[in-house]
Scaffold this active site. Structure first.
Site, mmCIF file in Angstrom:
data_model
loop_
_atom_site.group_PDB
_atom_site.id
_atom_site.type_symbol
_atom_site.label_atom_id
_atom_site.label_comp_id
_atom_site.label_asym_id
_atom_site.label_seq_id
_atom_site.Cartn_x
_atom_site.Cartn_y
_atom_site.Cartn_z
ATOM 1 N N GLU A 12 11.162 -35.986 33.847
ATOM 2 C CA GLU A 12 11.375 -35.511 32.473
ATOM 3 C C GLU A 12 11.751 -36.729 31.668
ATOM 4 O OE1 GLU A 12 10.368 -32.656 31.799
ATOM 5 O OE2 GLU A 12 10.239 -31.898 33.841
ATOM 6 N N CYS A 37 17.515 -35.875 24.662
ATOM 7 C CA CYS A 37 16.059 -36.028 24.687
ATOM 8 C C CYS A 37 15.418 -35.056 23.702
ATOM 9 C CB CYS A 37 15.541 -35.785 26.093
ATOM 10 S SG CYS A 37 16.365 -34.408 26.856
HETATM 11 P P1 NAD Z 1 16.446 -45.111 31.288
HETATM 12 O O1 NAD Z 1 14.997 -44.915 31.516
HETATM 13 O O2 NAD Z 1 16.916 -46.399 30.727
HETATM 14 O O3 NAD Z 1 17.219 -44.935 32.691
HETATM 15 C C1 NAD Z 1 17.034 -43.799 33.489
HETATM 16 C C2 NAD Z 1 17.306 -44.178 34.928
HETATM 17 O O4 NAD Z 1 16.283 -45.076 35.367
HETATM 18 C C3 NAD Z 1 18.634 -44.906 35.136
HETATM 19 O O5 NAD Z 1 19.227 -44.491 36.334
HETATM 20 C C4 NAD Z 1 18.193 -46.343 35.209
HETATM 21 O O6 NAD Z 1 19.096 -47.168 35.904
HETATM 22 C C5 NAD Z 1 16.892 -46.200 35.952
HETATM 23 N N1 NAD Z 1 16.016 -47.374 35.810
HETATM 24 C C6 NAD Z 1 15.940 -48.230 34.780
HETATM 25 N N2 NAD Z 1 15.020 -49.186 35.041
HETATM 26 C C7 NAD Z 1 14.508 -48.900 36.253
HETATM 27 C C8 NAD Z 1 13.530 -49.513 37.075
HETATM 28 N N3 NAD Z 1 12.871 -50.598 36.659
HETATM 29 N N4 NAD Z 1 13.258 -48.956 38.260
HETATM 30 C C9 NAD Z 1 13.912 -47.851 38.663
HETATM 31 N N5 NAD Z 1 14.846 -47.229 37.932
HETATM 32 C C10 NAD Z 1 15.137 -47.746 36.743
HETATM 33 O O7 NAD Z 1 16.946 -43.878 30.410
HETATM 34 P P2 NAD Z 1 18.395 -43.591 29.814
HETATM 35 O O8 NAD Z 1 18.656 -44.551 28.708
HETATM 36 O O9 NAD Z 1 19.412 -43.456 30.892
HETATM 37 O O10 NAD Z 1 18.155 -42.145 29.209
HETATM 38 C C11 NAD Z 1 17.516 -41.952 27.982
HETATM 39 C C12 NAD Z 1 16.066 -41.567 28.169
HETATM 40 O O11 NAD Z 1 15.985 -40.414 29.002
HETATM 41 C C13 NAD Z 1 15.396 -41.173 26.860
HETATM 42 O O12 NAD Z 1 14.081 -41.654 26.844
HETATM 43 C C14 NAD Z 1 15.407 -39.645 26.908
HETATM 44 O O13 NAD Z 1 14.417 -39.034 26.116
HETATM 45 C C15 NAD Z 1 15.213 -39.400 28.369
HETATM 46 N N6 NAD Z 1 15.707 -38.087 28.777
HETATM 47 C C16 NAD Z 1 14.793 -37.096 28.942
HETATM 48 C C17 NAD Z 1 15.204 -35.826 29.307
HETATM 49 C C18 NAD Z 1 14.216 -34.711 29.479
HETATM 50 O O14 NAD Z 1 14.582 -33.659 29.993
HETATM 51 N N7 NAD Z 1 12.970 -34.895 29.081
HETATM 52 C C19 NAD Z 1 16.564 -35.576 29.507
HETATM 53 C C20 NAD Z 1 17.473 -36.631 29.338
HETATM 54 C C21 NAD Z 1 17.026 -37.887 28.981
#
Ligand code: NAD
Length: 542
Positions: A293, A327
């Site tokens: 998501e 989100c």
């Molecule tokens: P992010 O993508 O920066 O991080 C999410 C996770 O991915 C974290 O645990 C992070 O450490 C990990 N990550 C980062 N780089 C990585 C890599 N190269 N390899 C593996 N893992 C990696 O997101 P965020 O800032 O924590 O959250 C915000 C984002 O999440 C926004 O885009 C938001 O829209 C989305 N979001 C979506 C939903 C939904 O239900 N659609 C819900 C909540 C948040």
């Protein structure tokens, strides 16, 4: 199983407490907040039920007071990740065999621990770590998390009850096996409930998990692990590692036993992880399940027949609660010209009335954004809008990171419906508004559909039912969660299963049976009672 067909407690949504002045819950959470804020915790890795201190630590600070330290956490080396994987695979031998009602008992207990003894703690941790107001912490860390745990137990039994037809001479049954191997949960900063649910729902279905939380959510992740431990999640079933996401992911995905990714976060990262799984596909013992998501560019469309005050409230709540870091947060709005003056007046009045600061002061509606990276990105877009002839900032536009990462709720009005802030996910308290001619409703709906790569949430506000019908049709693929006469945020587990398509994710609807189905691999069993002893069929007769 085998000794009864058990009914689980009927899942009900956890009531949201008010935290009004003088209420016992307000006193409890403020007391807990103060105690936690003024002490320091040390968060280890959780591998095989052991708390591992690696000695390589980072500090944790609240986004609204970034020089204040509330604790440290330990970073994993590659060997820790390998241990987490082997430990999970060992734990699977017992966990996958555990009767479902025992698994249900653990996670129902976790729900009640959060509803009762851990409520103030998990809310206070979320206020400190993610800078949520008490209301935002309550609807997330307490209520949504409790709802996930309770409803998932009910959905699990619904799935198990889904069985094929049988005949008198053959009994057909399906067992919903956990995935073979181990699963990987990667969670975002913005919802404590999502952080807890992603590993928990896979474990509930009998899977073992390696969980990597966001660096910005580790403080409240510790409370989740305290709850899981007290609820009785056995050693090795949910293992937690912190640190370099690339190293952790490379290690996890190099394992032939990797069997599923449960991700919530940004679109780019998810696509990269998908690609990595594809590149490794020949190494896996099974096709890994991939659930993600991801981002959104969520819209509000106001038809000329809408009520201006309702539109303004949808904008203000939808765009600015939790600083727009949901989100589902509204970040682009399309307002009919004849409505705009009234909508504008109400929005400006509301924004002017906001107080911004620490969540400890409960009169604050706005707190800080999550970290410096987010602050700097938002400041850059706001500066861009100030300089751009296509954009006008009519509210907010200031920011200050001297004490915390504070961005004023900002309203941009643009004449260009494809202006950068109409298309790009900013993930902050910034909404961009495009005013359309009343008689260009049909063209505007098409514009809404085609402007962004995302399709997560969206809302139509109108009194005219034809206008609502038209929007519902044209925007069919523009949002996985579509709202009529409401803001596009605030999905409730069991009521509005959540998720979007296009670049917003695989739309497996968190908080629904559809999601849980991704974490099982059905085995069909046919048992024949009178087994044939002659290969010849009657038609072969003379
Ligand atoms: P992010 O993508 O920066 O991080 C999410 C996770 O991915 C974290 O645990 C992070 O450490 C990990 N990550 C980062 N780089 C990585 C890599 N190269 N390899 C593996 N893992 C990696 O997101 P965020 O800032 O924590 O959250 C915000 C984002 O999440 C926004 O885009 C938001 O829209 C989305 N979001 C979506 C939903 C939904 O239900 N659609 C819900 C909540 C948040």
């Amino acid at each position: 199983m085998g000794k009864g067909f058990f009914n689980v407690p009927i899942a009900v949504n956890e009531p949201v407490k008010s935290y009004a002045p003088g209420s016992p819950e307000r006193d409890a959470v403020l007391k807990t907040y103060k105690a936690m804020f003024n002490s320091k915790i040390d968060v280890p890795l959780y591998i095989n039920g052991k708390h591992i201190s690696t000695g390589n630590t980072r500090t944790m600070s609240p986004p609204h007071d970034h020089q204040h330290i509330v604790g440290t956490y330990h970073l994993a080396e590659q060997t820790h990740v390998e241990d987490a994987i082997s430990t999970a695979l060992e734990a699977r031998k017992s966990w996958a065999l555990m009767p479902w009602e025992q698994r249900a008992g653990i996670f129902l207990k976790a729900a009640e621990l959060i509803a009762g003894p851990y409520r103030a703690k998990i809310n206070a941790a979320t206020m400190i770590a993610q800078s949520k107001t008490i209301h935002q912490a309550e609807i997330d860390a307490a209520c949504e998390f409790i709802d996930f745990l309770r409803f998932n137990v009910q959905f699990m039994t619904d799935i198990y009850m889904e069985q094929p037809e049988s005949t008198s001479d053959a009994w057909n049954r399906i067992e919903y096996r956990p995935l073979e191997g181990f699963t990987y949960a990667v969670t975002p900063f913005n919802f404590t409930a999502i952080a807890g649910n992603l590993p928990a729902c896979m474990a509930l279905m009998g899977n073992v998990v390696v969980w990597k939380p966001s660096d910005s959510q580790i403080y409240s992740a510790k409370v989740i692990m305290d709850v899981f431990e007290e609820a009785g999640v056995p050693s090795g079933v949910i293992n937690v590692v912190f640190g370099d996401p690339v190293m952790i992911t490379n290690t996890v995905m190099a394992s032939p036993d990797f069997s599923g990714l449960h991700f919530t976060g940004s679109t780019f990262i998810f696509k990269e992880l998908w690609k990595q799984i594809g590149n490794n596909i020949h190494n896996y013992k099974t096709y890994p399940r991939i659930v993600g998501e991801t981002g959104g560019k969520d819209f509000i469309v106001a038809h000329k027949s809408a009520d201006a005050k309702q539109v303004a409230t949808a904008i203000v709540r939808g765009a600015f609660e939790f600083q727009g870091q949901k989100c589902s947060a509204a970040s682009r709005a399309y307002i009919a010209k004849s409505l705009w003056n009234d909508v504008k007046k109400h929005v400006l009045e509301d924004v002017k009335s906001f107080k911004m600061g620490s969540p400890e002061d409960m009169s604050n509606f706005i707190t800080a954004v999550i970290h410096e990276g987010s602050f700097d990105k938002l400041a850059k877009y706001i500066d861009g809008a100030k300089a751009d002839v296509d954009a006008e900032i009519i509210a907010g536009g200031n920011y200050d990171k001297s004490k915390g990462y504070f961005i004023e709720p900002t309203v941009i009005v643009t004449k260009d419906p494809k202006y950068t802030t109409m298309c790009t996910e900013l993930f902050g308290p910034v909404i961009t508004i495009y005013i359309y001619e009343d008689d260009e409703y049909a063209e505007t709906l098409k514009l809404v559909d085609e402007t962004s790569e995302y399709a997560l949430t969206g809302a139509i506000l109108a009194k005219d039912r034809y206008a609502i019908t038209q929007a519902t049709d044209v925007l069919q693929n523009a949002a996985g969660n579509f709202y009529i006469n409401d803001k596009p945020t605030g999905a409730v587990v069991g009521q509005q299963p959540f998720g979007g398509a296009r670049a917003s994710g695989t739309n497996d609807k968190a908080g629904s049976a559809q999601n849980l189905l991704r974490w099982v691999s059905p085995r069909m069993i046919k048992e024949t009672f009178v087994t044939p002893t002659d290969y010849r069929y009657p038609f072969l007769g003379e």
